[in-house]
Design a protein around this motif. Structure first.
Motif, short mmCIF file in Angstrom:
data_model
loop_
_atom_site.label_atom_id
_atom_site.label_comp_id
_atom_site.label_asym_id
_atom_site.label_seq_id
_atom_site.Cartn_x
_atom_site.Cartn_y
_atom_site.Cartn_z
N ILE A 47 -5.49 8.74 -0.48
CA ILE A 47 -6.82 8.56 -1.06
C ILE A 47 -7.79 8.02 -0.03
O ILE A 47 -8.95 8.45 0.05
CB ILE A 47 -6.76 7.62 -2.28
CG1 ILE A 47 -6.03 8.32 -3.44
CG2 ILE A 47 -8.15 7.19 -2.72
CD1 ILE A 47 -5.74 7.41 -4.61
N LEU A 48 -7.32 7.09 0.80
CA LEU A 48 -8.17 6.52 1.84
C LEU A 48 -8.63 7.62 2.80
O LEU A 48 -9.81 7.67 3.17
CB LEU A 48 -7.42 5.43 2.62
CG LEU A 48 -8.20 4.80 3.78
CD1 LEU A 48 -9.46 4.11 3.26
CD2 LEU A 48 -7.34 3.82 4.55
N LYS A 66 -11.30 9.62 1.16
CA LYS A 66 -12.54 8.87 1.04
C LYS A 66 -13.23 8.70 2.39
O LYS A 66 -14.46 8.67 2.47
CB LYS A 66 -12.27 7.51 0.39
CG LYS A 66 -11.96 7.65 -1.10
CD LYS A 66 -12.08 6.33 -1.85
CE LYS A 66 -11.99 6.56 -3.34
NZ LYS A 66 -12.14 5.32 -4.13
N ASN A 67 -12.43 8.55 3.44
CA ASN A 67 -13.02 8.46 4.78
C ASN A 67 -13.69 9.78 5.14
O ASN A 67 -14.77 9.80 5.74
CB ASN A 67 -11.96 8.11 5.82
CG ASN A 67 -11.75 6.61 5.93
OD1 ASN A 67 -12.71 5.85 5.92
ND2 ASN A 67 -10.51 6.19 6.05
N ASP A 111 -2.06 5.65 -1.80
CA ASP A 111 -3.25 4.90 -1.38
C ASP A 111 -3.77 5.41 -0.05
O ASP A 111 -4.98 5.57 0.14
CB ASP A 111 -2.92 3.41 -1.26
CG ASP A 111 -2.62 2.76 -2.60
OD1 ASP A 111 -1.82 1.82 -2.63
OD2 ASP A 111 -3.19 3.22 -3.61
N ARG A 112 -2.85 5.67 0.88
CA ARG A 112 -3.27 6.16 2.20
C ARG A 112 -3.90 7.54 2.10
O ARG A 112 -4.89 7.83 2.78
CB ARG A 112 -2.09 6.18 3.16
CG ARG A 112 -1.62 4.78 3.50
CD ARG A 112 -0.48 4.73 4.48
NE ARG A 112 0.14 3.42 4.47
CZ ARG A 112 -0.35 2.36 5.12
NH1 ARG A 112 -1.46 2.47 5.82
NH2 ARG A 112 0.26 1.21 5.06
N ARG A 135 -14.96 11.83 3.05
CA ARG A 135 -16.18 11.83 2.24
C ARG A 135 -17.28 11.02 2.93
O ARG A 135 -18.43 11.46 3.00
CB ARG A 135 -15.87 11.22 0.87
CG ARG A 135 -17.07 10.97 -0.01
CD ARG A 135 -16.79 9.90 -1.05
NE ARG A 135 -16.48 8.62 -0.42
CZ ARG A 135 -16.07 7.55 -1.08
NH1 ARG A 135 -15.90 7.60 -2.38
NH2 ARG A 135 -15.83 6.42 -0.45
N ASP A 136 -16.91 9.85 3.45
CA ASP A 136 -17.90 9.00 4.12
C ASP A 136 -18.48 9.71 5.35
O ASP A 136 -19.67 9.61 5.62
CB ASP A 136 -17.26 7.68 4.56
CG ASP A 136 -16.93 6.77 3.38
OD1 ASP A 136 -16.15 5.83 3.56
OD2 ASP A 136 -17.47 7.02 2.27
N LYS A 137 -17.61 10.42 6.08
CA LYS A 137 -18.08 11.15 7.27
C LYS A 137 -19.11 12.20 6.88
O LYS A 137 -20.14 12.37 7.54
CB LYS A 137 -16.92 11.83 7.98
CG LYS A 137 -16.12 10.90 8.87
CD LYS A 137 -15.00 11.67 9.54
CE LYS A 137 -14.20 10.78 10.47
NZ LYS A 137 -13.00 11.47 10.99
N ILE A 183 0.85 -1.17 0.00
CA ILE A 183 0.00 0.00 0.00
C ILE A 183 0.89 1.23 0.00
O ILE A 183 1.71 1.41 0.89
CB ILE A 183 -0.92 -0.01 1.25
CG1 ILE A 183 -1.76 -1.29 1.27
CG2 ILE A 183 -1.79 1.23 1.25
CD1 ILE A 183 -2.66 -1.48 0.08
N GLU A 196 -6.94 10.35 -8.17
CA GLU A 196 -6.98 9.01 -8.77
C GLU A 196 -6.62 9.06 -10.24
O GLU A 196 -5.90 8.21 -10.75
CB GLU A 196 -8.36 8.39 -8.56
CG GLU A 196 -8.56 7.90 -7.14
CD GLU A 196 -9.90 7.21 -6.93
OE1 GLU A 196 -10.90 7.70 -7.48
OE2 GLU A 196 -9.94 6.19 -6.23
#
Lengths: 193, 213
Positions: B17-18, B21-22, B14-15, B24-26, B10, B89
């Protein structure tokens, strides 16, 4: 609907769907352990199938035995018959064994709560991998949240999947080198290869 | 790249982007909560109106309005975050494409070296042409020689045939012997051999003349 210890809804005793509650559910001996070993085996098998159908229908991933004793699963209100705690545990014990195809797994040594594997972690993993491939997301970073709560997976069977079950299923992939889980405790992501 | 070991690691990208995305999820979870609240406030307003309490209904609607304004702001933030994530991305995809092109170029150059470059190819083509022409000369030489031999044999065969046909005595027209001349005395074998040699020399001479012409 009331909520059990696991925070899962307990369905009411009315409007029981026939696809789940089949003939044996209304057959009084179904709720009594059978003395003949062959009949007992058949009974246990029927109970296992019933419990899997029930959990699949209501999207339950684990059961608290105590909380479920009064639910339609273990208690037939029409017959006024139900399994005792001891008998209910015996059924789950059977399901957790090789004989029962390991369709259950106790969550602790006290045997109070059990996973019900109407679909095993590796079977969930297959569904997820297929979706990832179909949507061309191999090599892409995905959050665990978006996998089971995101808009893009709303129509998938694994939508709403229990977080721990998701972890277990992803772990089966990690062991095969097909995925890698990373990130901090409650904000994890996964990359598929 | 595919299934190589390095692909299973990884990366820092990648981290990053994670993390995005986290975040974004929140925001999405926050939006869900606001939606629940606004729905509830609407219900409260209706209940208050049903009870004739207009003031409380108005208060509930004001709270709903405020929550909706928060929702709009969150929408804007979410959009920004998603654009940024997509850009990152895509930039990674571009980086992979560039890497692929570089690799392809390296392979191509390696192949060129193995071939000896343009000079090597030209030299080889020249050599090929020379070899081809030489082969043609060899073919022509062989064809000429064999043709000569075959021609000799064919003509010898013809002469033999002519002798057999022409040399046969005509059927006598008269039955009485002695009145017609007798057939020629057949030549000896030696005489025939001498004739063949003489003719062969003559034909060889003719071929030389033809070639010189």
């Amino acid at each position: 609907m009331a909520y059990g210890a696991t925070g899962q809804p307990q369905p009411s005793h009315e409007d029981l769907p026939e696809s789940v509650f089949k003939k044996s559910y209304n057959f009084p001996p179904f709720f009594s352990p059978q003395p003949t070993s062959l009949t007992r085996q058949a009974q246990l098998k029927k109970w296992s199938e019933f419990i899997q159908r029930y959990c699949r229908h209501y999207r339950l991933f684990q059961l608290s035995i105590i909380d479920t004793l009064q639910s339609p699963l273990f208690y037939n209100a029409r017959l006024k018959k139900g399994l005792s705690l001891k008998d209910a545990k015996a059924v789950i014990e059977y399901m957790a064994s090789k004989d029962g195809d390991e369709r259950a797994e106790w969550r602790g040594p006290e045997k109070a709560v059990a996973w019900i594997w109407w679909r095993k972690p590796e079977e969930w993993a297959t569904l997820i991998v297929n979706w990832v491939e179909e949507t061309g997301q191999k090599g892409t970073v995905l959050t665990l949240y978006e996998l089971v709560q995101g808009e893009t997976t709303e129509k998938q069977e694994f939508y709403g999947l229990d977080t721990e079950v998701l972890q277990k299923s992803l772990n089966t992939l990690v062991k095969k080198g097909k995925a890698q889980v990373f990130g901090t405790e409650d904000q994890q992501g996964v990359k598929f290869f | 790249m595919g299934n190589s070991q390095s692909a299973h690691k990884i990366s820092a990208h990648d981290r990053a982007i994670l993390d995005m995305k986290n975040q974004r999820d929140k925001l999405r979870q926050y939006q869900k909560r606001i939606t629940v609240i606004t729905t509830r406030e609407t219900e409260i307003a209706k209940e208050c109106l049903a009870k004739g309490d207009k003031a409380k209904a108005l208060l509930a609607l004001r709270r709903k309005k405020y929550q909706e304004s928060l929702l709009s702001k969150t929408d804007a933030q979410l959009e920004q975050l998603e654009k940024l994530t997509s850009s990152v991305e895509f930039a990674l995809v571009q980086k992979d494409v560039l890497f692929g092109l570089q690799q392809g170029t390296q392979v191509l150059n390696m192949i060129h070296k193995e071939m000896g470059g343009l000079e090597g190819v030209e030299k080889m083509m020249g050599e090929t042409e020379e070899a081809r022409r030489y082969q043609q000369e060899i073919s022509e030489a062989l064809a000429g020689q064999m043709s000569n031999e075959d021609e000799d044999e064919v003509e010898d065969e013809l002469e033999a045939m002519e002798r057999e046909v022409v040399g046969l005595p005509d059927a006598p027209n008269k039955t009485i012997l002695g009145e017609d001349s007798l057939p020629e005395v057949p030549k000896t074998e030696l005489e025939r051999e001498q004739e063949r040699r003489q003719k062969r020399k003559e034909r060889a001479r003719q071929r030389r003349v033809a070639l010189e012409a």
